[in-house]
Design an enzyme around this catalytic site. Structure first.
Site, PDB file in Angstrom:
ATOM      1  N   ASN A   1       0.768  -1.089   0.038  1.00  0.00           N
ATOM      2  CA  ASN A   1      -0.166  -0.058  -0.256  1.00  0.00           C
ATOM      3  C   ASN A   1       0.857   1.020  -0.401  1.00  0.00           C
ATOM      4  OD1 ASN A   1      -2.528  -0.578  -0.027  1.00  0.00           O
ATOM      5  ND2 ASN A   1      -2.648  -1.426   1.743  1.00  0.00           N
TER       6      ASN A   1
ATOM      7  N   ASP B   1      -5.650  -3.033  -3.251  1.00  0.00           N
ATOM      8  CA  ASP B   1      -7.155  -3.504  -3.606  1.00  0.00           C
ATOM      9  C   ASP B   1      -7.578  -4.936  -4.904  1.00  0.00           C
ATOM     10  OD1 ASP B   1      -8.037  -1.476  -2.160  1.00  0.00           O
ATOM     11  OD2 ASP B   1      -9.032  -0.341  -2.907  1.00  0.00           O
TER      12      ASP B   1
ATOM     13  N   GLU C   1      -5.959  -7.649   5.418  1.00  0.00           N
ATOM     14  CA  GLU C   1      -5.318  -8.513   4.702  1.00  0.00           C
ATOM     15  C   GLU C   1      -5.766  -9.771   5.287  1.00  0.00           C
ATOM     16  OE1 GLU C   1      -2.277  -6.583   7.555  1.00  0.00           O
ATOM     17  OE2 GLU C   1      -3.801  -5.765   6.326  1.00  0.00           O
TER      18      GLU C   1
END
Length: 363
Positions: free
Chosen positions: A239, A248, A274
């Protein structure tokens, strides 16, 4: 006559509402199973036949709204469904009476259905298509009245046309409204049970499945069940480096991989940002280990292509818990799976930790 036409309209609305209750959103689905197409075609054809028995006698003319179900079938149904409905009406008409007029009636209905089906395939506004189909049906009916029974009463033709339009458009809106209602209901049910991003069960639904499995286990103490906890390694760095949108994409790919590489009887859920979980009913210790290892290798070996064109490889850590094994309480499964996941991450990640299997297969 107004009273009789109103009865026809009531029959149409009632039957179409009942059809929607039976077929739900499948009523207006052209691409459907053959059995369902046949059933919908038969139902629509029988509705037209029922309307024949509620004909309205006015002078020498007999009028009804039998063409409306056929027009709606041509509009919403496949060619198979439309053909079946038309055949049912033809058979019904011949059983009621067989003469020149009945054959002319059959020919006109066939023309109406054909024209309606061709109009339905056109790229036009739906309301316009329905109105055009009904207009063709009304014209055919008026021509037959004039030619065969010499009925030229303006009041008769006007009243028939108005009720025909009302019946067709009103039933069209009933079907449209009910179809959208069922589609929204399915959407809400999906959103209530599934994770919108990955397509697997959301945490609430997975907890329900787990709780249900626990209650079954209490009734069947010898039954085997396993639970996998799966965590994406270093997901935060993905991220941070590529952005949350690319993160995503990674989550979607993981969800897809889990779905493709588990049994249809297994349950997959996203239980954290996650973190995923897989419940494996009827799964031995060795098969649990094999399933977990297969998932780990599939994820590690398969590149993930981000939206910016970059391909990355990610890994996961997996913790496994098995019942009955050494567990005395099935409700300890999530606790043990979480502890095993922690061990896998502490031992270097990209591995499976499963103490129950290691005891049986010491290294």
């Amino acid at each position: 006559m107004l009273r009789d036409l109103f009865i026809n309209l009531t029959i149409l609305v009632t039957f179409h509402y009942l059809f929607m209750l039976v077929f739900k959103e499948y009523f207006s689905k052209k691409e459907d199973t053959l059995l369902r197409q046949l059933c919908k075609g038969i139902a629509s054809g029988l509705l037209s036949v029922v309307l024949m028995f509620f004909f309205i006698k006015t002078g020498q003319a007999m009028i009804d709204l039998r063409h409306i179900p056929l027009i709606l079938t041509a509009f919403y149904g496949s060619i198979v469904q439309t053909f079946v409905a038309t055949c049912i009406v033809i058979i019904g008409r011949l059983l009621i009476e067989t003469n020149v007029v009945s054959f002319v009636n059959i020919f006109s209905l066939t023309m109406i259905v054909t024209a309606s089906y061709l109009i339905a395939e056109r790229h036009m506004n739906h309301v316009v298509k329905i109105l055009l189909s009904i207009t063709i049906g009304n014209l055919m009916a008026s021509i037959l009245f004039i030619i065969f029974v010499h009925e030229t009463s303006f009041e008769l033709h006007f009243t028939y046309w108005i009720f025909s339009y009302i019946a067709g458009v009103f039933n069209f809106y009933v079907i449209e409204h009910q179809t959208k209602a069922y589609q929204l209901l399915n959407l809400y049910e999906f959103q209530a049970h599934y994770d919108f991003l990955t397509g697997v069960l959301n945490k609430r639904k997975f907890d329900e499945v787990l709780s249900h499995a626990f209650s079954l286990k209490l009734k069947q103490p010898l039954h085997q069940i396993s639970l996998l906890y799966i965590d994406i390694d270093y997901f935060k760095s993905i991220n941070d480096q590529y952005g949350h949108h690319e993160g995503d994409i990674v989550l979607k790919e993981i969800g897809t991989t889990l779905i493709k590489n588990t049994r249809s009887s297994d349950y997959i859920g996203r239980i954290g940002g996650e973190e995923f979980a897989v419940l494996l009913p009827n799964c031995s210790v060795e098969k649990t280990w094999q399933s977990a290892e297969r998932l780990r290798r599939k994820i590690a070996d398969q590149p993930i292509y981000l939206q910016n064109g970059t391909s990355i490889h990610i890994t996961v850590s997996i913790g496994c818990a098995y019942y009955p094994g050494t567990l005395t309480d099935i409700k300890q499964l999530p606790i043990i799976a979480d502890q095993e996941l922690y061990k896998a991450k502490q031992s270097g990640r990209n591995q499976v930790s499963f103490s129950a299997r290691n005891r049986d297969h010491p290294t």
